[in-house]
Scaffold this active site. Structure first.
Site, PDB file in Angstrom:
ATOM      1  N   HIS A 110      12.757  -2.811   1.771  1.00  0.00           N
ATOM      2  CA  HIS A 110      12.196  -1.519   2.195  1.00  0.00           C
ATOM      3  C   HIS A 110      13.075  -0.409   1.655  1.00  0.00           C
ATOM      4  CE1 HIS A 110       9.398  -3.524   4.774  1.00  0.00           C
ATOM      5  NE2 HIS A 110      10.395  -4.265   5.227  1.00  0.00           N
ATOM      6  N   ARG A 130       4.695  11.028  -1.996  1.00  0.00           N
ATOM      7  CA  ARG A 130       4.545  10.615  -0.616  1.00  0.00           C
ATOM      8  C   ARG A 130       5.852  10.812   0.162  1.00  0.00           C
ATOM      9  NH1 ARG A 130       4.810   4.363   1.162  1.00  0.00           N
ATOM     10  NH2 ARG A 130       4.160   4.741   3.276  1.00  0.00           N
ATOM     11  N   ASN A 179       7.926  -5.877  -1.063  1.00  0.00           N
ATOM     12  CA  ASN A 179       7.881  -4.724  -0.160  1.00  0.00           C
ATOM     13  C   ASN A 179       6.437  -4.624   0.316  1.00  0.00           C
ATOM     14  OD1 ASN A 179       7.817  -2.358   1.243  1.00  0.00           O
ATOM     15  ND2 ASN A 179       8.978  -1.179  -0.277  1.00  0.00           N
ATOM     16  N   PRO A 195       0.783  -1.225   0.000  1.00  0.00           N
ATOM     17  CA  PRO A 195       0.000   0.000   0.000  1.00  0.00           C
ATOM     18  C   PRO A 195       0.822   1.286   0.000  1.00  0.00           C
ATOM     19  CG  PRO A 195      -0.113  -1.091   2.133  1.00  0.00           C
ATOM     20  CD  PRO A 195       0.537  -2.055   1.189  1.00  0.00           C
ATOM     21  N   ASN A 196       0.323   2.228  -0.769  1.00  0.00           N
ATOM     22  CA  ASN A 196       0.850   3.592  -0.862  1.00  0.00           C
ATOM     23  C   ASN A 196       2.150   3.714  -1.660  1.00  0.00           C
ATOM     24  OD1 ASN A 196      -1.276   4.737   0.821  1.00  0.00           O
ATOM     25  ND2 ASN A 196      -0.305   3.634   2.490  1.00  0.00           N
ATOM     26  N   TYR A 205      11.153   8.778   1.193  1.00  0.00           N
ATOM     27  CA  TYR A 205      11.152   7.801   0.096  1.00  0.00           C
ATOM     28  C   TYR A 205      11.752   8.335  -1.202  1.00  0.00           C
ATOM     29  CZ  TYR A 205       8.000   5.446   3.337  1.00  0.00           C
ATOM     30  OH  TYR A 205       7.473   4.846   4.444  1.00  0.00           O
ATOM     31  N   ARG A 218      13.415   4.054  12.330  1.00  0.00           N
ATOM     32  CA  ARG A 218      12.169   4.820  12.340  1.00  0.00           C
ATOM     33  C   ARG A 218      11.331   4.487  13.602  1.00  0.00           C
ATOM     34  NH1 ARG A 218       9.462   4.621   6.607  1.00  0.00           N
ATOM     35  NH2 ARG A 218       8.282   6.326   7.562  1.00  0.00           N
ATOM     36  N   ALA A 273       3.246  -0.998   4.776  1.00  0.00           N
ATOM     37  CA  ALA A 273       2.752  -1.009   6.163  1.00  0.00           C
ATOM     38  C   ALA A 273       2.331  -2.402   6.631  1.00  0.00           C
ATOM     39  CB  ALA A 273       1.588  -0.030   6.297  1.00  0.00           C
ATOM     40  N   GLU A 291      12.689  -9.639   1.303  1.00  0.00           N
ATOM     41  CA  GLU A 291      11.954  -8.463   1.794  1.00  0.00           C
ATOM     42  C   GLU A 291      12.750  -7.202   1.462  1.00  0.00           C
ATOM     43  OE1 GLU A 291      12.208  -8.253   6.039  1.00  0.00           O
ATOM     44  OE2 GLU A 291      10.586  -6.790   6.235  1.00  0.00           O
TER      45      GLU A 291
HETATM   46  C1  DQA Z   1       8.329   0.856   3.605  1.00  0.00           C
HETATM   47  C2  DQA Z   1       8.458   1.051   5.118  1.00  0.00           C
HETATM   48  C3  DQA Z   1       7.128   0.826   5.807  1.00  0.00           C
HETATM   49  O1  DQA Z   1       7.272   1.024   7.214  1.00  0.00           O
HETATM   50  C4  DQA Z   1       6.101   1.804   5.292  1.00  0.00           C
HETATM   51  O2  DQA Z   1       4.837   1.547   5.882  1.00  0.00           O
HETATM   52  C5  DQA Z   1       6.016   1.835   3.818  1.00  0.00           C
HETATM   53  C6  DQA Z   1       7.226   1.713   3.021  1.00  0.00           C
HETATM   54  C7  DQA Z   1       9.630   1.176   2.865  1.00  0.00           C
HETATM   55  O3  DQA Z   1       9.744   0.795   1.699  1.00  0.00           O
HETATM   56  O4  DQA Z   1      10.513   1.850   3.414  1.00  0.00           O
HETATM   57  O5  DQA Z   1       4.943   2.052   3.257  1.00  0.00           O
HETATM   58  O6  DQA Z   1       8.034  -0.525   3.365  1.00  0.00           O
END
Ligand code: DQA
Length: 144
Positions: free
Chosen positions: A99, A17, A73, A9-10, A22, A106, A76, A97
Site C-alpha cells: 500500500h 487522486r 496492491n 481500482p483507482n 498518494y 487511516r 479498496a 501486499e
Molecule cells: C491503497 C489503500 C487503500 O485503502 C485504498 O483503497 C487505495 C490505495 C494504498 O495504496 O495506499 O485505493 O491500497
C-alpha cells in the site's frame, strides 16, 4: 525470476487522486520506477492495473507456473475481498501486499486486510518506494 505486479481500482488515477495521500506522481511514473529497479536487481516484471475484482482474481490464477512471485496492491478490494484472499491461497505463488499509504493510520474501514493472511509480507506507508521494497523482499523470499 519473473514477478507479476498487480494494481487494483483507482490506482490508474495516481497523481490526480488525493495527492495529499498518494503523492503527485502518476501511475506511469510508478511503472517507470518499478521497471528501473527491476533492472538493478535483475528480475523480470510485468505490471498491470484493473478496476475490476474478477480481473484481479483471473490474473492471480494465471500466475501459477508462469510467475515466481506476485506484488499486489488490491487498493479498496484489500478491505472487502475474500475472493482475492482465496485466489492467492489457491495458487500458492509467494505474494507481497503493498500500500502506498499507511492504512493503519487511516479510517476504521481500512483496518481490515483479507489478503494479508495469505501474503509473505506487507509493505505500507512508504509511497512508491514501497513497491521497490516489496520487490527486494519477494526476491529474498524466493531466493531463500
Ligand atoms: C491503497 C489503500 C487503500 O485503502 C485504498 O483503497 C487505495 C490505495 C494504498 O495504496 O495506499 O485505493 O491500497
Amino acid at each position: 525470476m519473473k514477478i507479476l505486479i498487480l494494481n487494483g481500482p483507482n490506482l490508474n488515477l495516481l497523481g490526480l487522486r488525493e495527492p495529499e495521500v498518494y503523492g503527485k506522481q502518476t501511475y506511469s511514473d510508478l511503472c517507470n520506477i518499478i521497471t528501473s529497479h527491476s533492472t538493478v536487481i535483475g528480475v523480470d516484471v510485468e505490471i498491470r492495473q484493473t478496476n475490476h475484482e474478477g480481473v484481479l482474481v483471473d490474473w492471480i490464477q494465471s500466475a501459477r507456473g508462469v510467475f515466481d512471485g506476485i506484488i499486489l496492491n488490491p487498493a479498496a478490494y484489500t478491505h472487502t475481498s475474500v475472493a482475492l484472499l482465496d485466489a492467492v491461497v489457491a495458487v500458492g505463488v509467494p505474494t507481497v501486499e503493498v500500500h502506498i499509504s499507511d492504512v493503519t493510520k487511516r479510517e476504521a474501514f481500512r483496518q481490515v486486510s483479507y489478503v494479508r493472511n495469505a501474503c509473505v509480507g506487507t509493505v505500507m506507508g512508504h509511497g512508491f518506494a514501497g513497491y521497490l521494497e516489496a520487490m527486494d523482499l519477494l526476491k529474498r523470499t524466493i531466493d531463500s
